[in-house]
Design a protein around this motif. Structure first.
Motif, PDB file in Angstrom:
ATOM      1  N   TRP A   1      18.105 -16.218  23.873  1.00 47.19           N
ATOM      2  CA  TRP A   1      16.773 -15.883  24.407  1.00 47.19           C
ATOM      3  C   TRP A   1      16.329 -14.520  23.853  1.00 47.19           C
ATOM      4  N   ALA A   2      17.246 -13.528  23.890  1.00 50.30           N
ATOM      5  CA  ALA A   2      16.869 -12.182  23.422  1.00 50.30           C
ATOM      6  C   ALA A   2      16.507 -12.214  21.935  1.00 50.30           C
ATOM      7  N   ILE A   3      17.253 -12.994  21.168  1.00 47.89           N
ATOM      8  CA  ILE A   3      16.985 -13.054  19.721  1.00 47.89           C
ATOM      9  C   ILE A   3      15.626 -13.720  19.473  1.00 47.89           C
ATOM     10  N   LEU A   4      15.366 -14.817  20.204  1.00 52.24           N
ATOM     11  CA  LEU A   4      14.114 -15.548  19.964  1.00 52.24           C
ATOM     12  C   LEU A   4      12.898 -14.830  20.554  1.00 52.24           C
ATOM     13  N   HIS A   5      13.159 -13.750  21.311  1.00 54.80           N
ATOM     14  CA  HIS A   5      12.049 -12.938  21.830  1.00 54.80           C
ATOM     15  C   HIS A   5      12.139 -11.505  21.312  1.00 54.80           C
TER      16      HIS A   5
ATOM     17  N   PHE B   1       6.024 -13.163  23.407  1.00 53.03           N
ATOM     18  CA  PHE B   1       5.710 -13.908  24.628  1.00 53.03           C
ATOM     19  C   PHE B   1       4.393 -14.680  24.505  1.00 53.03           C
ATOM     20  N   VAL B   2       3.851 -14.718  23.287  1.00 48.15           N
ATOM     21  CA  VAL B   2       2.647 -15.526  23.053  1.00 48.15           C
ATOM     22  C   VAL B   2       3.090 -16.841  22.399  1.00 48.15           C
TER      23      VAL B   2
ATOM     24  N   PRO C   1      10.890  -8.709  19.208  1.00 52.01           N
ATOM     25  CA  PRO C   1       9.595  -8.486  18.549  1.00 52.01           C
ATOM     26  C   PRO C   1       9.725  -8.140  17.060  1.00 52.01           C
ATOM     27  N   GLU C   2      10.925  -7.721  16.642  1.00 53.11           N
ATOM     28  CA  GLU C   2      11.061  -7.435  15.199  1.00 53.11           C
ATOM     29  C   GLU C   2      11.122  -8.727  14.394  1.00 53.11           C
ATOM     30  N   LEU C   3      11.662  -9.783  15.013  1.00 52.90           N
ATOM     31  CA  LEU C   3      11.718 -11.074  14.304  1.00 52.90           C
ATOM     32  C   LEU C   3      10.450 -11.880  14.556  1.00 52.90           C
TER      33      LEU C   3
ATOM     34  N   SER D   1      21.928  -9.293  19.222  1.00 53.00           N
ATOM     35  CA  SER D   1      21.157  -9.214  17.969  1.00 53.00           C
ATOM     36  C   SER D   1      21.523 -10.357  17.029  1.00 53.00           C
ATOM     37  N   HIS D   2      20.546 -10.748  16.218  1.00 51.21           N
ATOM     38  CA  HIS D   2      20.798 -11.868  15.303  1.00 51.21           C
ATOM     39  C   HIS D   2      21.836 -11.502  14.247  1.00 51.21           C
ATOM     40  N   THR D   3      21.907 -10.214  13.878  1.00 47.91           N
ATOM     41  CA  THR D   3      22.887  -9.852  12.842  1.00 47.91           C
ATOM     42  C   THR D   3      24.310  -9.997  13.392  1.00 47.91           C
ATOM     43  N   ALA D   4      24.528  -9.586  14.639  1.00 44.34           N
ATOM     44  CA  ALA D   4      25.871  -9.699  15.228  1.00 44.34           C
ATOM     45  C   ALA D   4      26.251 -11.174  15.372  1.00 44.34           C
ATOM     46  N   VAL D   5      25.292 -12.002  15.814  1.00 42.54           N
ATOM     47  CA  VAL D   5      25.567 -13.430  15.966  1.00 42.54           C
ATOM     48  C   VAL D   5      25.939 -14.028  14.611  1.00 42.54           C
ATOM     49  N   HIS D   6      25.175 -13.674  13.603  1.00 43.22           N
ATOM     50  CA  HIS D   6      25.411 -14.245  12.279  1.00 43.22           C
ATOM     51  C   HIS D   6      26.782 -13.819  11.740  1.00 43.22           C
TER      52      HIS D   6
END
Ligand code: HEM
Length: 474
Positions: A391-395, A404-405, A397-399, A83-88
């Motif tokens: 990859w998971a963060i950039l895909h 995938f479009v 759907p909440e962000l 998750s982006h929050t954990a990374v941050h």
């Protein structure tokens, strides 16, 4: 007096008890993040996928829940941040204790590559590397490379036009020429078969084999490194020594070439020649060599992969190409130069979307936790390998709705739109904390230089796609 001794004993006992209780509590009442547990000896080694591990980690993350996922391979613990929050929070805000690199005993020690910029732990030497790279790659310094970047695109276009079947080698030549030769060493590559290119490709292959996760038992049981190379089962020692010698001579070739040119008084100014000074110690000279090597290693596969993704996505989306062309025609009215790029907002969004849709470094590079820590109630022991699932963060759907479009528009929604503007992927694609990619500005310049000049081959590829032909020979 006896009372004093008694008090000291009592205080010591209390201290020991407190320490024991704290350790016991930390070991037992804060648990590791959830994840697959695997077998007693090898952990999840047999469950690790051969390709696209980011997808497996994302699926495991969804199955086990929570922002962190952990698993063990032999005795090594990996913690994946989905998750982006954990990374941050961990890799950025707590960067002081999450900027190490896990040791690969095979690659770093047996092959002797531990001093490379990418591999070294976050120590004083790493700080010197970073300062040196920063000097050579900051936005001011990068402007000096613009003429080379612009000239190189002409060569790329010519090559694509003349021998389109050698598409891949033309694109591979571009980052190599720019970084390896011109910028790092002042060397001009003659053609796609230049020996500098072969050296570069060979060293990238060897690094991939030596770093393959789970392949070398010595990575998990470092005591094995003391087995003498002549022992029949010590194939890894013989292989590592052979690869180490090859890698070493490969990094010596360009460095020594610059030195001989300087001695002959006919060198072209480069990152290496600017930093080499008469009377330098062996160690100071080594630092210059590793930094120049970092420029090359960092740039080659990454830029190649980003360029291929860009071309392929453009070929598959002719409407996006046309809109770029209209923007260029209406705002600039000629082939734009580097100084024009920031007047082309649509072009900038395309690059963001390419990097989001097809990130180059899907798992960035692993970091290492250098101290024990906790996050959302989970224990993160010192020495854990920390993997950011970019990859998971950039895909997610909440962000990024409809992740995938391929949709550059997602970054230019009007402010008043009911749909929120989506986060800039630059926060993730270049890595994190003290390890963030030092080549980001350089690479963006290189990428920004591409779109208009390659539009002709893109158009042709796009037209072929419409007639059912594979758009690009990939
Ligand atoms: C599309 C292009 C590129 C991408 C996506 C990219 C991405 C990355 C990532 C994800 C890391 C690891 C960061 C981390 O550990 O958190 C990294 C490290 C690095 N990159 Fe890049 N990079 C690119 C181009 C370049 C270029 C052009 C250069 C040099 C001119 C470069 C030099 C480096 C170096 C030296 C490191 C090691 C930093 C360290 O460990 O301290 N990269 N890059």
């Amino acid at each position: 007096m006896p009372l004093m001794i008694f008090s000291v004993l009592l205080a010591s006992l209390a201290l020991i008890l407190t320490l024991l209780c704290t350790t016991y509590y930390r070991l037992n009442f804060t648990s590791l993040p959830p994840g697959p547990r695997g077998s007693f000896f090898a952990g999840v080694k047999s469950q690790l996928p051969n390709s696209e591990p980011w997808k497996t980690y994302a699926a495991w993350g969804a199955r086990f829940g929570g922002p962190l996922l952990s698993f063990r391979v032999y005795n090594r613990l990996t913690i994946v941040l989905n998750s982006h929050t954990a990374v941050h929070e961990l890799l950025e805000r707590r960067a002081a204790i999450y900027s190490g690199r896990p040791v690969s005993w095979m690659f770093h020690v047996i092959c002797g590559r531990g001093s490379a910029v990418f591999n070294t732990s976050a120590n004083d030497r790493h700080k010197i590397y970073r300062r040196m790279l920063q000097r050579g790659l900051n936005s001011q310094a990068v402007k000096e490379y613009w003429p080379i970047l612009e000239d190189e695109v002409d060569v790329l276009i010519r090559g694509l036009g003349e021998t389109p079947d050698r598409f891949e080698s033309h694109i591979r030549r571009q980052p190599l020429v720019l970084n390896l030769s011109q910028v790092a060493f002042g060397y001009s590559i003659s053609d796609g078969d230049d020996s500098f290119i072969s050296i570069a490709e060979e060293s990238s292959k060897i690094s991939g084999w030596a770093l393959a996760p789970g392949r070398w038992l010595v990575d998990y049981f470092p005591i094995l490194r003391f087995i003498p190379a002549w022992v029949p089962l010590a194939h890894f020692k013989r292989q590592g020594a052979e690869w180490g010698a090859m890698l070493n001579s490969m990094s010596e070739v360009p460095h020594n070439w610059v030195k001989s040119q300087m001695a002959a008084g006919n060198h072209i100014p480069s990152f290496t020649s600017r930093l080499l000074k008469p009377g330098m110690t062996k160690d100071e000279e080594d630092i210059v060599k590793w930094c120049a090597g970092g420029l090359y290693t960092g740039a080659s596969d990454t830029t190649f992969s980003a360029t291929i993704s860009f071309l392929m996505l453009m070929a598959l989306h002719p409407s996006v190409q046309n809109r770029t062309q209209q923007e260029i025609d209406s705002i600039i009215g000629r082939a734009p130069r580097m100084t024009d790029v920031h007047r082309l907002p649509y072009l900038l969004t395309i690059l963001k979307e390419v990097m989001r849709y097809a990130p180059v470094a899907n798992l960035a590079l692993p970091h290492q936790a250098t101290e024990d820590d906790t996050y959302t109630g989970y224990r993160i022991p010192a020495g854990s390998t920390m993997v950011a699932n970019v990859w998971a963060i950039l895909h997610d759907p909440e962000l990024y709705p409809d992740p995938f479009v391929f949709d550059p528009e997602r970054f230019i929604r009007p402010r008043h739109s009911y749909l929120l503007q989506q986060p800039d992927p630059s926060a993730y694609i270049w890595g994190f904390g003290r390890r963030k990619c030092p080549g980001a500005i350089y690479d963006l310049s290189q990428m920004l230089n591409l779109p208009w000049d390659v539009r002709y081959p893109i158009r042709r590829a796009g037209a072929a796609a419409e007639h059912g032909v594979h758009p690009l020979p990939l």
